[in-house]
Design an enzyme around this catalytic site. Structure first.
Site, short mmCIF file in Angstrom:
data_model
loop_
_atom_site.label_atom_id
_atom_site.label_comp_id
_atom_site.label_asym_id
_atom_site.label_seq_id
_atom_site.Cartn_x
_atom_site.Cartn_y
_atom_site.Cartn_z
N LYS A 1 0.78 -1.06 0.05
CA LYS A 1 0.07 -0.13 0.04
C LYS A 1 0.97 1.26 -0.09
O LYS A 1 0.61 2.15 -0.77
CB LYS A 1 -0.99 -0.12 1.42
CG LYS A 1 -2.09 -1.23 1.32
CD LYS A 1 -2.79 -1.05 2.52
CE LYS A 1 -1.87 -1.01 3.87
NZ LYS A 1 -1.49 -2.61 4.10
N ARG B 1 11.44 -1.48 11.18
CA ARG B 1 10.46 -1.20 12.14
C ARG B 1 10.17 -2.29 13.14
O ARG B 1 10.47 -3.41 13.03
CB ARG B 1 9.29 -1.02 11.30
CG ARG B 1 8.62 0.20 10.89
CD ARG B 1 7.79 0.48 9.94
NE ARG B 1 6.38 -0.33 10.18
CZ ARG B 1 5.39 -0.18 9.45
NH1 ARG B 1 5.53 0.53 8.45
NH2 ARG B 1 4.16 -0.77 9.80
N ARG C 1 12.04 -5.95 4.96
CA ARG C 1 11.65 -4.29 4.79
C ARG C 1 12.39 -3.46 5.56
O ARG C 1 12.81 -3.85 6.98
CB ARG C 1 10.21 -4.00 5.00
CG ARG C 1 10.14 -2.46 5.05
CD ARG C 1 8.72 -2.08 4.78
NE ARG C 1 7.91 -2.41 5.86
CZ ARG C 1 6.84 -2.27 6.36
NH1 ARG C 1 5.99 -1.67 5.46
NH2 ARG C 1 6.17 -2.37 7.49
N ARG D 1 -9.89 0.66 9.33
CA ARG D 1 -9.18 -0.65 9.47
C ARG D 1 -10.24 -1.45 10.10
O ARG D 1 -10.13 -2.52 10.34
CB ARG D 1 -8.15 -0.31 10.04
CG ARG D 1 -6.77 -0.92 9.35
CD ARG D 1 -5.67 -0.58 10.59
NE ARG D 1 -4.65 -1.41 10.02
CZ ARG D 1 -3.50 -0.77 9.51
NH1 ARG D 1 -3.40 0.43 8.99
NH2 ARG D 1 -2.61 -1.69 9.26
N ARG E 1 -0.05 -8.96 13.37
CA ARG E 1 -0.53 -7.91 12.48
C ARG E 1 -1.52 -8.64 11.50
O ARG E 1 -2.51 -7.99 11.21
CB ARG E 1 0.57 -7.09 11.84
CG ARG E 1 0.97 -5.96 12.75
CD ARG E 1 2.33 -5.53 12.26
NE ARG E 1 2.23 -4.62 11.02
CZ ARG E 1 3.18 -4.42 10.29
NH1 ARG E 1 4.37 -4.89 10.38
NH2 ARG E 1 2.82 -3.60 9.01
P1 AP5 Z 1 5.08 -1.56 1.76
O1 AP5 Z 1 4.31 -0.67 0.61
O2 AP5 Z 1 5.76 -0.92 2.66
O3 AP5 Z 1 3.68 -2.34 2.36
P2 AP5 Z 1 2.28 -1.71 3.20
O4 AP5 Z 1 1.14 -2.27 2.53
O5 AP5 Z 1 2.27 -0.29 3.01
O6 AP5 Z 1 2.67 -2.30 4.73
P3 AP5 Z 1 2.71 -1.49 6.14
O7 AP5 Z 1 3.53 -2.36 6.94
O8 AP5 Z 1 3.18 -0.12 6.02
O9 AP5 Z 1 1.01 -1.56 6.12
P4 AP5 Z 1 0.47 -1.76 7.88
O10 AP5 Z 1 -0.89 -1.64 7.02
O11 AP5 Z 1 0.63 -3.09 8.48
O12 AP5 Z 1 1.10 -0.68 8.58
P5 AP5 Z 1 0.65 0.82 9.20
O13 AP5 Z 1 1.79 1.47 9.05
O14 AP5 Z 1 -0.48 1.26 8.32
O15 AP5 Z 1 5.73 -2.81 1.10
C1 AP5 Z 1 6.26 -3.93 2.07
C2 AP5 Z 1 7.71 -4.49 1.77
O16 AP5 Z 1 7.56 -5.27 0.16
C3 AP5 Z 1 8.48 -3.44 1.15
O17 AP5 Z 1 9.88 -3.82 1.43
C4 AP5 Z 1 8.20 -3.26 -0.25
O18 AP5 Z 1 9.65 -2.56 -0.87
C5 AP5 Z 1 7.93 -4.53 -0.85
N1 AP5 Z 1 6.96 -4.49 -2.03
C6 AP5 Z 1 5.98 -3.61 -2.14
N2 AP5 Z 1 5.29 -3.67 -3.08
C7 AP5 Z 1 5.94 -4.83 -3.90
C8 AP5 Z 1 5.72 -5.81 -5.00
N3 AP5 Z 1 4.72 -5.55 -5.73
N4 AP5 Z 1 6.77 -6.65 -5.42
C9 AP5 Z 1 7.73 -6.95 -4.42
N5 AP5 Z 1 7.83 -6.26 -3.13
C10 AP5 Z 1 7.23 -5.20 -2.98
O19 AP5 Z 1 0.24 0.50 10.61
C11 AP5 Z 1 0.94 0.18 11.75
C12 AP5 Z 1 0.44 -0.07 12.87
O20 AP5 Z 1 -0.38 1.17 13.20
C13 AP5 Z 1 -0.86 -0.93 12.98
O21 AP5 Z 1 -0.26 -2.25 13.27
C14 AP5 Z 1 -1.71 -0.55 14.17
O22 AP5 Z 1 -1.08 -0.72 15.28
C15 AP5 Z 1 -1.50 1.04 13.81
N6 AP5 Z 1 -2.60 1.46 12.90
C16 AP5 Z 1 -2.36 2.09 11.70
N7 AP5 Z 1 -3.68 2.45 11.18
C17 AP5 Z 1 -4.72 2.13 12.11
C18 AP5 Z 1 -5.91 2.36 12.33
N8 AP5 Z 1 -6.87 2.69 11.33
N9 AP5 Z 1 -6.62 2.21 13.45
C19 AP5 Z 1 -6.08 1.38 14.40
N10 AP5 Z 1 -4.60 1.29 14.24
C20 AP5 Z 1 -3.96 1.62 13.25
#
Ligand code: AP5
Length: 222
Positions: free
Chosen positions: A16, A161, A129, A90, A172
């Site tokens: 994402k 991270r 990552r 979410r 997660r």
């Molecule tokens: P990347 O693009 O970084 O993946 P992502 O889907 O953005 O993953 P995140 O870990 O950022 O998502 P998340 O939703 O768990 O975390 P968030 O920060 O929102 O890609 C990942 C890896 O793959 C990278 O190395 C990239 O290079 C590689 N890659 C990408 N695309 C690729 C492809 N097509 N092919 C090959 N490789 C590829 O949330 C963190 C925490 O915050 C949550 O756990 C929760 O505690 C809290 N939180 C966040 N939002 C909320 C909410 N709305 N409500 C309550 N708690 C929340």
């Protein structure tokens, strides 16, 4: 041109954030990433950050009252010309809150962009990552830094991270399946869901999303 109000859905590690970085360059949208905002509160040791950290480190969702107010304020402040929400909503309560806010503002969502990837791929991606302080993302295997441990784009140190440790990634994923996956049906029933295969290369996923958004805009003009 019609405004784009988009949300990115999908499991952790589906790509994402990777797609968001590209879409921000294509369309001049306010980018509101819940995880990034929460991490900056944690780094600044704000009251919200101190409360959120324990949930994030355990792979759980931060309680709705903290997150909903934070995001809806941002949408109101920055999202007048369109927005891209990454990591929100979410769960159903967050989705309902977003819907009510947009109704009040006389606006509506353009689409929910679902980037899908199976658990085994997500685990491999997240465990490798690495992120620098400027938020640039690399992967030790798929996008290895030219200088070990240093960001290719800005030269700052790359770190893992806390919540990319394998046991937290597992948690997660469980949280995603238990609480967030239901949003796929939620937005599908509203006719807003668009699906993308996150196992394809970042460029292929990006091309598919852009083509879909171009079609949506054409349909809106008809
Ligand atoms: P990347 O693009 O970084 O993946 P992502 O889907 O953005 O993953 P995140 O870990 O950022 O998502 P998340 O939703 O768990 O975390 P968030 O920060 O929102 O890609 C990942 C890896 O793959 C990278 O190395 C990239 O290079 C590689 N890659 C990408 N695309 C690729 C492809 N097509 N092919 C090959 N490789 C590829 O949330 C963190 C925490 O915050 C949550 O756990 C929760 O505690 C809290 N939180 C966040 N939002 C909320 C909410 N709305 N409500 C309550 N708690 C929340």
């Amino acid at each position: 041109m019609s405004e784009l109000n988009l949300i990115l859905l999908g499991p952790p590690g589906a790509g994402k954030g990777t797609q968001a970085a590209r879409l921000r360059k294509d369309f001049d949208l306010a980018y509101i990433a819940t995880g990034d905002l929460l991490r900056s509160h944690v780094a600044d040791e704000t009251e919200l950050g101190r409360e959120a950290a324990a949930y994030m480190d355990a792979g759980k969702l931060v309680p709705d009252p903290l997150v909903i107010a934070m995001i809806l304020d941002k949408v109101e402040e920055e999202g007048d010309d369109g927005f891209l929400l990454d990591g929100f909503p979410r769960n159903d309560a967050q989705a309902d809150a977003l819907g009510e806010e947009l109704d009040q503002l006389g606006r509506r969502l353009t689409a929910a962009l679902l980037v899908e990837a199976p658990d085994d791929i997500v685990i491999e991606r997240l465990s490798g990552r690495r992120t620098c302080a400027n938020g640039h993302v690399q992967h030790v295997t798929f996008d290895p830094p030219k200088v070990d441990g240093m960001c290719d784009l800005c030269g700052r140190p790359l770190k893992q991270r806390k919540d990319d440790q394998p046991d937290v990634v597992q948690k997660r994923l469980e949280t995603y399946h238990e609480q967030t996956e239901s949003l796929i049906d939620y937005y599908d029933e509203k006719g807003l869901l668009r699906r993308f295969d996150g196992t394809r290369s970042p460029t292929e996923v990006h091309d598919h999303i852009r083509a879909t958004l171009a079609t949506l805009r054409l349909e809106e003009r008809l």
